[in-house]
Motif scaffolding. Sequence first.
Motif, short mmCIF file in Angstrom:
data_model
loop_
_atom_site.label_atom_id
_atom_site.label_comp_id
_atom_site.label_asym_id
_atom_site.label_seq_id
_atom_site.Cartn_x
_atom_site.Cartn_y
_atom_site.Cartn_z
N ARG A 1 0.84 -1.20 0.00
CA ARG A 1 0.00 0.00 0.00
C ARG A 1 0.87 1.26 0.00
N SER A 2 1.95 1.23 0.75
CA SER A 2 2.82 2.41 0.84
C SER A 2 3.55 2.70 -0.47
N ASP A 3 3.68 1.70 -1.36
CA ASP A 3 4.36 1.89 -2.64
C ASP A 3 3.41 2.22 -3.79
N CYS A 4 2.12 2.24 -3.54
CA CYS A 4 1.15 2.50 -4.60
C CYS A 4 1.11 3.99 -4.92
N ALA A 5 1.50 4.32 -6.16
CA ALA A 5 1.49 5.72 -6.59
C ALA A 5 0.20 6.04 -7.34
N GLY A 6 -0.62 5.03 -7.60
CA GLY A 6 -1.86 5.23 -8.34
C GLY A 6 -3.07 5.10 -7.44
N GLU A 7 -4.07 4.40 -7.95
CA GLU A 7 -5.33 4.21 -7.23
C GLU A 7 -5.42 2.77 -6.72
N VAL A 8 -5.77 2.60 -5.45
CA VAL A 8 -5.99 1.27 -4.88
C VAL A 8 -7.37 0.80 -5.34
N VAL A 9 -7.40 -0.40 -5.98
CA VAL A 9 -8.66 -0.92 -6.50
C VAL A 9 -8.93 -2.31 -5.93
N SER A 10 -10.19 -2.71 -5.97
CA SER A 10 -10.60 -4.02 -5.46
C SER A 10 -10.12 -5.12 -6.41
N ASP A 11 -10.18 -6.37 -5.95
CA ASP A 11 -9.82 -7.51 -6.79
C ASP A 11 -10.70 -7.58 -8.03
N GLU A 12 -11.99 -7.30 -7.86
CA GLU A 12 -12.93 -7.37 -8.99
C GLU A 12 -12.60 -6.30 -10.04
N ARG A 13 -12.33 -5.08 -9.59
CA ARG A 13 -12.00 -4.01 -10.54
C ARG A 13 -10.66 -4.28 -11.20
N ALA A 14 -9.69 -4.80 -10.47
CA ALA A 14 -8.39 -5.12 -11.04
C ALA A 14 -8.53 -6.17 -12.14
N GLU A 15 -9.35 -7.18 -11.90
CA GLU A 15 -9.57 -8.22 -12.91
C GLU A 15 -10.27 -7.66 -14.13
N ALA A 16 -11.25 -6.76 -13.93
CA ALA A 16 -11.94 -6.13 -15.05
C ALA A 16 -10.97 -5.30 -15.89
N ILE A 17 -10.08 -4.59 -15.24
CA ILE A 17 -9.08 -3.79 -15.96
C ILE A 17 -8.15 -4.70 -16.75
N ARG A 18 -7.71 -5.79 -16.13
CA ARG A 18 -6.82 -6.73 -16.83
C ARG A 18 -7.50 -7.34 -18.06
N GLN A 19 -8.77 -7.72 -17.91
CA GLN A 19 -9.49 -8.31 -19.04
C GLN A 19 -9.68 -7.30 -20.16
N ARG A 20 -10.04 -6.08 -19.81
CA ARG A 20 -10.21 -5.02 -20.83
C ARG A 20 -8.89 -4.77 -21.55
N ARG A 21 -7.81 -4.73 -20.80
CA ARG A 21 -6.49 -4.49 -21.39
C ARG A 21 -6.10 -5.65 -22.30
N ASP A 22 -6.38 -6.89 -21.88
CA ASP A 22 -6.05 -8.05 -22.72
C ASP A 22 -6.83 -8.05 -24.04
N ARG A 23 -8.08 -7.58 -23.98
CA ARG A 23 -8.87 -7.48 -25.22
C ARG A 23 -8.34 -6.38 -26.11
N ALA A 24 -7.91 -5.27 -25.53
CA ALA A 24 -7.43 -4.13 -26.31
C ALA A 24 -6.05 -4.38 -26.90
N TYR A 25 -5.21 -5.12 -26.18
CA TYR A 25 -3.85 -5.39 -26.62
C TYR A 25 -3.60 -6.90 -26.63
N PRO A 26 -4.09 -7.61 -27.65
CA PRO A 26 -3.91 -9.07 -27.68
C PRO A 26 -2.41 -9.42 -27.75
N ARG A 27 -2.05 -10.48 -27.07
CA ARG A 27 -0.65 -10.93 -27.08
C ARG A 27 -0.34 -11.69 -28.35
N LYS A 28 0.85 -11.49 -28.84
CA LYS A 28 1.27 -12.21 -30.04
C LYS A 28 1.74 -13.60 -29.64
N ALA A 29 1.39 -14.58 -30.47
CA ALA A 29 1.77 -15.97 -30.17
C ALA A 29 3.18 -16.28 -30.53
#
Length: 83
Positions: free
Chosen positions: A55-83
């Motif tokens: 917590r002391s090292d967080c320079a951004g916004e502290v988010v819940s597990d659910e919001r963090a997962e939603a952000i990760r999923q949105r990011r994965d859809r926006a930036y698909p990984r190359k195989a």
Amino acid sequence: MRKHQARNRANRLSLAGCAFLGFSVMAPLSATANQSPDVVNCYDAKRDHVQIVLRSDCAGEVVSDERAEAIRQRRDRAYPRKA
């Protein structure tokens, strides 16, 4: 059974009992240490990235597990990984 044999056996049993008691007390303590509220999901809006940090090292916004997962999923859809 001789006296010293009985005493040695009793000592071994009490040592095993102490070891078991010590483990049974320490195991729950170590489990709660891993789920410390001081470790949080930190969202960096500039990089659109979520990290798990202290917590002391967080320079951004502290988010819940659910919001963090939603952000990760949105990011994965926006930036698909190359195989």
